[in-house]
Design a protein around this motif. Structure first.
Motif, PDB file in Angstrom:
ATOM      1  N   HIS A   1       0.804  -1.213   0.000  1.00  0.00           N
ATOM      2  CA  HIS A   1       0.000   0.000   0.000  1.00  0.00           C
ATOM      3  C   HIS A   1       0.837   1.263   0.000  1.00  0.00           C
TER       4      HIS A   1
ATOM      5  N   ASP B   1       1.591   2.877  -2.631  1.00  0.00           N
ATOM      6  CA  ASP B   1       0.788   3.753  -3.482  1.00  0.00           C
ATOM      7  C   ASP B   1      -0.574   3.914  -2.812  1.00  0.00           C
TER       8      ASP B   1
ATOM      9  N   LYS C   1      -3.281   5.050  -3.630  1.00  0.00           N
ATOM     10  CA  LYS C   1      -4.518   4.818  -4.384  1.00  0.00           C
ATOM     11  C   LYS C   1      -5.096   3.432  -4.135  1.00  0.00           C
ATOM     12  N   ILE C   2      -4.262   2.455  -3.751  1.00  0.00           N
ATOM     13  CA  ILE C   2      -4.804   1.116  -3.493  1.00  0.00           C
ATOM     14  C   ILE C   2      -5.698   1.123  -2.251  1.00  0.00           C
TER      15      ILE C   2
ATOM     16  N   SER D   1      -3.036   0.624 -10.854  1.00  0.00           N
ATOM     17  CA  SER D   1      -1.831   0.231 -10.114  1.00  0.00           C
ATOM     18  C   SER D   1      -0.836  -0.353 -11.099  1.00  0.00           C
TER      19      SER D   1
ATOM     20  N   SER E   1      -2.415  -5.783 -12.133  1.00  0.00           N
ATOM     21  CA  SER E   1      -3.231  -4.690 -12.656  1.00  0.00           C
ATOM     22  C   SER E   1      -2.806  -4.232 -14.035  1.00  0.00           C
TER      23      SER E   1
ATOM     24  N   THR F   1       1.366   8.693 -10.905  1.00  0.00           N
ATOM     25  CA  THR F   1       2.252   7.545 -10.745  1.00  0.00           C
ATOM     26  C   THR F   1       2.885   7.220 -12.086  1.00  0.00           C
TER      27      THR F   1
END
Length: 475
Positions: A220, A222, A224-225, A301, A306, A381
């Protein structure tokens, strides 16, 4: 090359992971018709969605340009008619200019809904609704229920995908003087996870694998997850137990097997043509699905689950059969595949995939990717994939990840601190790429822009608000 120009058929699914094809190593899934495509041509095992979100990925396919060229890095419902001024004619229009009859059947995900994408025939949900009277594609629940296992109660032969396949088979089978360029774009296995019977009971969840999980800090990093987890009604920590994930995977696999059945009918239609061997088929998806891996769901992601996608290219008259290749390929390359087959090559931001198969062109050394979620704090990202390495940069907090995919294909061991020279090289490559693209929002004076860390809140996904009191729902 054959004297006659080939037909070109693109077959696309939505949100299908790369590891969901039996012939390419997943012994738990039933995909006999996608397996036929594997046997028919070349399978690329390092294929990526360079912008793993629905609208940006589809704009990349239709323009042959990366997200920093199109300007679409997130699911922004903006008018896209200006993209042809920015990038050049859309792929279908480009193929029509090259003498092809063109058709699209299925999902296209562009705004406005009546946008002219360059197809002679354009058959999507509006045509399905007008012809059948169905107001929905499935009877599955949406909104907060979108990831829960469900059943499609429309009869299997009456649902949207069956209708799509009927129309596509007709268009493939037409006898005309021009070769065809067609895109058949299926919505499964995008949620809601609602296969028709008997595909909703094909898989025993006890026989399916648990999700891949690293340490929480890596999974996690990032933000956004966890933000997406909260949006889709799980905890920010991804707190769905492994048993439930396997049940969801059961339904996800069922949707893939159901769409595989539809793809079989398409292949039968191609093989019924006199020029079947001179029909180039590409099979791919717009992006993958975390499906519980790294304690996450959906896309957006750069974990492999993903962003790595199926990518099969077959053309029996010209290309080898049953071959596997590990070249780095991207959805940007589809534009060049089609125009090269049409004997009028235009690569745009892609590389010459057909040339690399034949040995006439160099494969890609570095692959770049980008995404962000609009209307949120700075969350751009970027990704660089080269050799054994994957580098990921997150503007929100200026965080970085490095994975050695040769030694760690599940991306469990983040190793940036152990490889500072590799990180510096790939960081500089990303900055240079963004600078060349004029993406000044993300790079300044040759350096990636960073922002102070902010927690992201995407809210909850509720299409119809819940009542204040339960009894109010009965009114």
């Amino acid at each position: 090359m054959s004297d006659a120009r080939p037909n070109v058929l693109f077959v696309m699914t939505d949100q299908q992971r790369s590891d969901t094809i039996r012939a390419l190593g997943n012994s738990r899934i039933h995909t006999p018709n996608i397996d036929r495509l594997v046997d028919r041509g070349v399978s690329f095992t390092n294929a990526y969605s360079p912008d793993p979100i629905c609208i940006p990925a589809r704009h990349t396919i239709r323009t042959g340009c990366e997200a920093v060229s199109t300007g679409y890095l997130g699911n922004e419902k903006r008018d896209a008619r200006h993209l042809e001024d920015r990038c050049g004619p859309f792929l279908a229009r480009s193929m029509r200019e090259r003498g092809y009859r063109t058709f699209l059947v299925g999902k296209y995900h562009a705004h406005p809904r009546d946008i002219d994408l360059g197809y002679d025939h354009h058959l999507s949900f509006e045509a399905f609704r007008e012809e059948t009277g169905h107001e929905v594609k499935t009877t599955a629940r949406q909104g907060a229920m979108v990831h829960l296992p469900q059943q499609n109660r429309l009869p299997p032969d009456d649902n949207y995908e069956a209708w799509m396949t009927d129309r596509a088979v007709d268009l493939v089978g037409r006898d005309t003087d021009e070769p065809f360029f067609g895109l058949v774009s299926y919505e499964p296995p995008h949620p809601p996870f609602a296969p028709s019977p008997p595909f909703d009971r094909m898989y025993d969840p006890e026989r399916l694998e648990n999700p891949v999980k690293g340490d929480l800090e890596t999974d996690h990093m990032d933000e956004k997850i966890p933000a997406q987890n909260h949006h889709f009604w799980t905890t920010r920590e991804g707190g769905i137990d492994d048993t439930t994930v396997r049940v969801i995977k059961e339904y996800y696999y069922g949707m893939i097997s159901e769409v595989d059945r539809r793809i079989g009918r398409l292949l039968d239609a191609v093989e019924a043509r006199d020029d079947a061997d001179n029909t180039l088929i590409c099979f791919f998806s717009d992006h993958g699905e975390l499906l519980g891996d790294h304690r996450g769901w959906e896309k957006s992601s750069f974990f492999e689950s993903s962003c790595r996608v199926p990518f099969l290219v077959s053309w029996p008259a010209e290309l080898p059969a049953g071959e596997r290749r590990d070249d780095l390929v991207s959805l940007t390359d589809l534009f060049g595949i089609a125009t090269t087959a049409a004997d009028d090559q235009e690569l745009r931001d892609g590389v010459d995939v057909l040339g690399t198969i034949r040995g006439d062109a160099e494969s890609r050394e570095r692959l770049f990717g980008y995404h962000r979620t609009p209307r949120l704090p700075p969350n751009f990202t970027g990704m660089v994939r080269e050799g054994r390495w994957k580098y990921v940069f997150m503007r929100n907090g200026g965080r970085e990840q490095l994975f050695d995919l040769a030694a760690d294909p599940n991306e469990l061991d983040e190793c940036a601190a152990d490889n500072p020279e590799v990180v510096a090289e790939l960081r500089d490559a990303l900055a240079a790429k963004l600078a060349d693209a004029g993406a000044d929002e993300f790079v300044e004076n040759g350096t990636l822009r960073r922002a102070p860390y902010q927690e992201i809140d995407m809210g909850r996904l509720v299409r119809e608000p819940y009542p204040e009191e339960p009894a109010d729902a009965l009114d």
